[in-house]
Design a protein around this motif. Structure first.
Motif, PDB file in Angstrom:
ATOM      1  N   CYS A  43     -23.181  14.438  16.057  1.00 17.79           N
ATOM      2  CA  CYS A  43     -21.867  14.311  16.695  1.00 17.79           C
ATOM      3  C   CYS A  43     -21.119  13.094  16.169  1.00 17.79           C
ATOM      4  O   CYS A  43     -19.920  13.165  15.893  1.00 17.79           O
ATOM      5  N   SER A  44     -21.818  11.987  16.002  1.00 17.08           N
ATOM      6  CA  SER A  44     -21.198  10.764  15.501  1.00 17.08           C
ATOM      7  C   SER A  44     -20.706  10.966  14.068  1.00 17.08           C
ATOM      8  O   SER A  44     -19.582  10.599  13.717  1.00 17.08           O
ATOM      9  N   TYR A  45     -21.535  11.571  13.233  1.00 17.73           N
ATOM     10  CA  TYR A  45     -21.167  11.833  11.835  1.00 17.73           C
ATOM     11  C   TYR A  45     -19.925  12.721  11.766  1.00 17.73           C
ATOM     12  O   TYR A  45     -18.975  12.424  11.050  1.00 17.73           O
ATOM     13  N   ARG A  46     -19.922  13.801  12.542  1.00 21.38           N
ATOM     14  CA  ARG A  46     -18.758  14.696  12.549  1.00 21.38           C
ATOM     15  C   ARG A  46     -17.503  13.978  13.027  1.00 21.38           C
ATOM     16  O   ARG A  46     -16.417  14.165  12.480  1.00 21.38           O
ATOM     17  N   ALA A  47     -17.648  13.148  14.051  1.00 20.01           N
ATOM     18  CA  ALA A  47     -16.495  12.401  14.569  1.00 20.01           C
ATOM     19  C   ALA A  47     -15.948  11.462  13.500  1.00 20.01           C
ATOM     20  O   ALA A  47     -14.725  11.321  13.352  1.00 20.01           O
ATOM     21  N   MET A  48     -16.839  10.842  12.740  1.00 24.06           N
ATOM     22  CA  MET A  48     -16.391   9.924  11.689  1.00 24.06           C
ATOM     23  C   MET A  48     -15.687  10.690  10.566  1.00 24.06           C
ATOM     24  O   MET A  48     -14.649  10.254  10.065  1.00 24.06           O
ATOM     25  N   ILE A  49     -16.230  11.833  10.177  1.00 29.75           N
ATOM     26  CA  ILE A  49     -15.582  12.649   9.137  1.00 29.75           C
ATOM     27  C   ILE A  49     -14.246  13.176   9.653  1.00 29.75           C
ATOM     28  O   ILE A  49     -13.248  13.188   8.923  1.00 29.75           O
ATOM     29  N   ASP A  50     -14.197  13.607  10.920  1.00 32.25           N
ATOM     30  CA  ASP A  50     -12.921  14.049  11.494  1.00 32.25           C
ATOM     31  C   ASP A  50     -11.893  12.934  11.455  1.00 32.25           C
ATOM     32  O   ASP A  50     -10.707  13.190  11.211  1.00 32.25           O
ATOM     33  N   ALA A  51     -12.340  11.688  11.661  1.00 34.25           N
ATOM     34  CA  ALA A  51     -11.414  10.553  11.580  1.00 34.25           C
ATOM     35  C   ALA A  51     -10.841  10.427  10.160  1.00 34.25           C
ATOM     36  O   ALA A  51      -9.661  10.114   9.998  1.00 34.25           O
TER      37      ALA A  51
ATOM     38  N   ALA B 266     -14.334   6.157  16.024  1.00 34.33           N
ATOM     39  CA  ALA B 266     -14.727   7.516  16.400  1.00 34.33           C
ATOM     40  C   ALA B 266     -16.236   7.610  16.599  1.00 34.33           C
ATOM     41  O   ALA B 266     -16.709   8.222  17.558  1.00 34.33           O
ATOM     42  N   GLY B 267     -17.002   6.998  15.717  1.00 32.52           N
ATOM     43  CA  GLY B 267     -18.454   7.008  15.852  1.00 32.52           C
ATOM     44  C   GLY B 267     -18.923   6.268  17.086  1.00 32.52           C
ATOM     45  O   GLY B 267     -19.869   6.686  17.753  1.00 32.52           O
ATOM     46  N   CYS B 268     -18.263   5.168  17.415  1.00 33.96           N
ATOM     47  CA  CYS B 268     -18.627   4.394  18.606  1.00 33.96           C
ATOM     48  C   CYS B 268     -18.284   5.143  19.880  1.00 33.96           C
ATOM     49  O   CYS B 268     -18.985   5.026  20.884  1.00 33.96           O
ATOM     50  N   PHE B 269     -17.205   5.912  19.858  1.00 32.90           N
ATOM     51  CA  PHE B 269     -16.854   6.706  21.034  1.00 32.90           C
ATOM     52  C   PHE B 269     -17.984   7.661  21.365  1.00 32.90           C
ATOM     53  O   PHE B 269     -18.360   7.817  22.516  1.00 32.90           O
ATOM     54  N   VAL B 270     -18.554   8.277  20.341  1.00 29.50           N
ATOM     55  CA  VAL B 270     -19.677   9.179  20.573  1.00 29.50           C
ATOM     56  C   VAL B 270     -20.842   8.388  21.155  1.00 29.50           C
ATOM     57  O   VAL B 270     -21.550   8.857  22.035  1.00 29.50           O
ATOM     58  N   ASP B 271     -21.030   7.145  20.698  1.00 28.59           N
ATOM     59  CA  ASP B 271     -22.106   6.304  21.216  1.00 28.59           C
ATOM     60  C   ASP B 271     -21.938   6.072  22.716  1.00 28.59           C
ATOM     61  O   ASP B 271     -22.921   5.975  23.444  1.00 28.59           O
ATOM     62  N   ASP B 272     -20.700   5.987  23.198  1.00 28.00           N
ATOM     63  CA  ASP B 272     -20.459   5.816  24.631  1.00 28.00           C
ATOM     64  C   ASP B 272     -21.060   6.964  25.437  1.00 28.00           C
ATOM     65  O   ASP B 272     -21.431   6.795  26.593  1.00 28.00           O
TER      66      ASP B 272
ATOM     67  N   GLU C 272     -17.956   3.408   2.610  1.00 28.76           N
ATOM     68  CA  GLU C 272     -17.604   2.382   3.589  1.00 28.76           C
ATOM     69  C   GLU C 272     -16.641   2.988   4.608  1.00 28.76           C
ATOM     70  O   GLU C 272     -15.557   3.440   4.242  1.00 28.76           O
ATOM     71  N   PRO C 273     -17.021   3.004   5.872  1.00 29.69           N
ATOM     72  CA  PRO C 273     -16.160   3.630   6.871  1.00 29.69           C
ATOM     73  C   PRO C 273     -14.886   2.830   7.126  1.00 29.69           C
ATOM     74  O   PRO C 273     -14.866   1.612   7.006  1.00 29.69           O
ATOM     75  N   THR C 274     -13.845   3.544   7.484  1.00 31.77           N
ATOM     76  CA  THR C 274     -12.601   2.904   7.895  1.00 31.77           C
ATOM     77  C   THR C 274     -12.734   2.477   9.362  1.00 31.77           C
ATOM     78  O   THR C 274     -13.678   2.881  10.057  1.00 31.77           O
ATOM     79  N   ASP C 275     -11.792   1.701   9.827  1.00 29.21           N
ATOM     80  CA  ASP C 275     -11.801   1.298  11.236  1.00 29.21           C
ATOM     81  C   ASP C 275     -11.751   2.520  12.157  1.00 29.21           C
ATOM     82  O   ASP C 275     -12.416   2.561  13.190  1.00 29.21           O
ATOM     83  N   ASN C 276     -10.943   3.513  11.776  1.00 28.00           N
ATOM     84  CA  ASN C 276     -10.836   4.725  12.599  1.00 28.00           C
ATOM     85  C   ASN C 276     -12.165   5.464  12.666  1.00 28.00           C
ATOM     86  O   ASN C 276     -12.529   6.020  13.706  1.00 28.00           O
ATOM     87  N   MET C 277     -12.898   5.495  11.550  1.00 25.68           N
ATOM     88  CA  MET C 277     -14.198   6.161  11.545  1.00 25.68           C
ATOM     89  C   MET C 277     -15.179   5.449  12.467  1.00 25.68           C
ATOM     90  O   MET C 277     -15.896   6.087  13.241  1.00 25.68           O
TER      91      MET C 277
END
Length: 85
Positions: free
Chosen positions: A71-79, A46-52, A38-43
């Motif tokens: 890119c979205s997956y990596r951004a979420m893991i980085d979060a 981060a994933g939505c930013f990539v969607d932009d 389950e992703p956190t709010d930060n994840m």
């Protein structure tokens, strides 16, 4: 992925660079991956930013979709890795 995580845990545990058994860490790896299900709010943010960035999408190619998902997956893991807790 479970094996990858188990190997990473083994490497962190042994820390000596030698090839050590990673199989005993499989339950730990599974628990770690399950905890990330389950992703956190930060994840999500981060994933939505990539969607932009998708607004520049060139006609919906599969290769571009795969690149976006990576890119979205990596951004979420980085979060995850930047969260404190």
């Amino acid at each position: 992925m479970i094996e990858r995580v188990a190997r990473a845990i083994a490497g962190a545990e042994y820390g000596d660079g030698f090839d050590r058994p990673w199989e005993p860490f499989l339950p730990h790896a599974r628990a770690a991956v399950e905890a990330m299900r389950e992703p956190t709010d930060n994840m999500v943010e981060a994933g939505c930013f990539v969607d932009d960035l998708r607004s520049d999408r060139p006609g919906g190619s599969k290769a571009y979709d795969e690149h976006w998902m990576n890119c979205s997956y990596r951004a979420m893991i980085d979060a995850i890795l930047t969260e404190e807790g």
